[in-house]
Write a protein that holds these residues in place. Structure first.
Motif, PDB file in Angstrom:
ATOM      1  N   PRO A  60     -32.408  -2.622  -7.292  1.00 12.37           N
ATOM      2  CA  PRO A  60     -33.242  -1.142  -7.073  1.00 12.37           C
ATOM      3  C   PRO A  60     -31.539  -1.652  -9.468  1.00 12.37           C
ATOM      4  O   PRO A  60     -30.111  -1.359  -9.092  1.00 12.37           O
ATOM      5  N   GLY A 113     -36.018   5.788 -12.548  1.00 13.04           N
ATOM      6  CA  GLY A 113     -35.711   4.457 -11.693  1.00 13.04           C
ATOM      7  C   GLY A 113     -36.893   3.579 -11.550  1.00 13.04           C
ATOM      8  O   GLY A 113     -37.560   3.211 -10.738  1.00 13.04           O
ATOM      9  N   LEU A 155     -31.552   3.789  -5.430  1.00 10.05           N
ATOM     10  CA  LEU A 155     -31.585   5.006  -6.877  1.00 10.05           C
ATOM     11  C   LEU A 155     -31.526   6.469  -7.184  1.00 10.05           C
ATOM     12  O   LEU A 155     -31.266   6.938  -8.295  1.00 10.05           O
ATOM     13  N   TYR A 208     -39.055   7.690  -9.079  1.00  7.71           N
ATOM     14  CA  TYR A 208     -38.649   6.429  -9.584  1.00  7.71           C
ATOM     15  C   TYR A 208     -40.544   5.427  -9.505  1.00  7.71           C
ATOM     16  O   TYR A 208     -41.569   6.407 -10.029  1.00  7.71           O
TER      17      TYR A 208
END
Length: 239
Positions: free
Chosen positions: A157, A167, A195, A203
């Protein structure tokens, strides 16, 4: 406004990703990419790999590109606690006894038999790119999932440069012998939590359109399909 994200590796390759913005007309992307393509040709880099809307496919094919595959992009807000049970040891490469060489072997095992069709790089090239793309602290971002002394998978990540709230995962995978047991969902959930600790608010994940196991993991963890892009490639010898 920057309409494409570009990662350059000396004279080896350019990796180009279209940054879609709703109010930007498609013609602006074509004009911007035409200039970018001219620059790539002028520097005589070995090849260019492009992620771009499939509506531009004919336009790209006429310019010498070949289609590699299609990818899907999923997104999810990173907020609030996640309820999951973790019985695995989660350790950064920088904190473990695993060597870079052994991590490369584990990485290669995780990507073997993958449904992703866009396998451009050898494992040695990937290991080289980790520092160039993630910086000198790349080992802090490589995580190994293990249990009872056995490695089950990895994830990497990270926050991409220029997108402090977004992220991503440089890579995520489970070793072949442990697939189909639900571990992927657990490791993905843990990676999303990591993250959050990096400061990500959202994300963005992607995989090959045909990679149904990874798509199921995205959807099981509350990610929503945002986009579909084509993967295209042009080589200097044909450019």
């Amino acid at each position: 406004m920057n309409l494409f994200n570009v990662i350059k590796k000396d004279q080896e390759y350019w990796l180009v990703d279209q940054l879609k913005v709703s109010h930007i007309p498609n013609i602006d992307y074509l004009v911007a990419f035409d200039k970018l393509l001219t620059g790539w040709k002028g520097q005589r880099v070995a090849y260019l790999s492009l992620l771009m809307d499939e509506e531009n496919e004919d336009w790209l094919l006429k310019r010498g590109f070949k289609k590699v595959s299609s990818i899907v992009e999923y997104t999810k807000p990173l907020e609030g606690p996640s309820n999951y049970t973790n019985t695995f040891q989660v350790e950064a490469l920088s904190d473990s006894q695993t060597t870079d060489f052994d991590f490369a072997i584990l990485y290669d095992s995780c990507r073997s038999g993958s449904a992703n069709k866009n396998n451009l790089f050898s494992i040695s090239q990937i290991m080289e790119s980790l520092e160039s793309e993630l910086g000198t602290i790349w080992r802090d971002q490589c995580f190994i999932f293990s249990q009872d002394g056995m490695n089950y998978g990895i994830s990497i990540p990270h926050i991409e440069q220029g997108t402090p709230d977004e992220g991503r995962m440089f890579y995520f995978g489970v070793v072949p012998e442990q697939r189909g047991k639900g571990y992927g969902k657990i490791f993905h959930t843990i990676s999303l939590e990591i993250l959050k600790t990096f400061g990500a608010k959202e994300y963005l994940g992607s995989t090959d359109k045909s990679n149904k196991p990874m798509r199921r993991i995205f959807e099981a963890n509350g990610c929503i399909l945002r986009d579909i892009k084509g993967i295209y490639r042009i080589d200097m010898k044909s450019g």
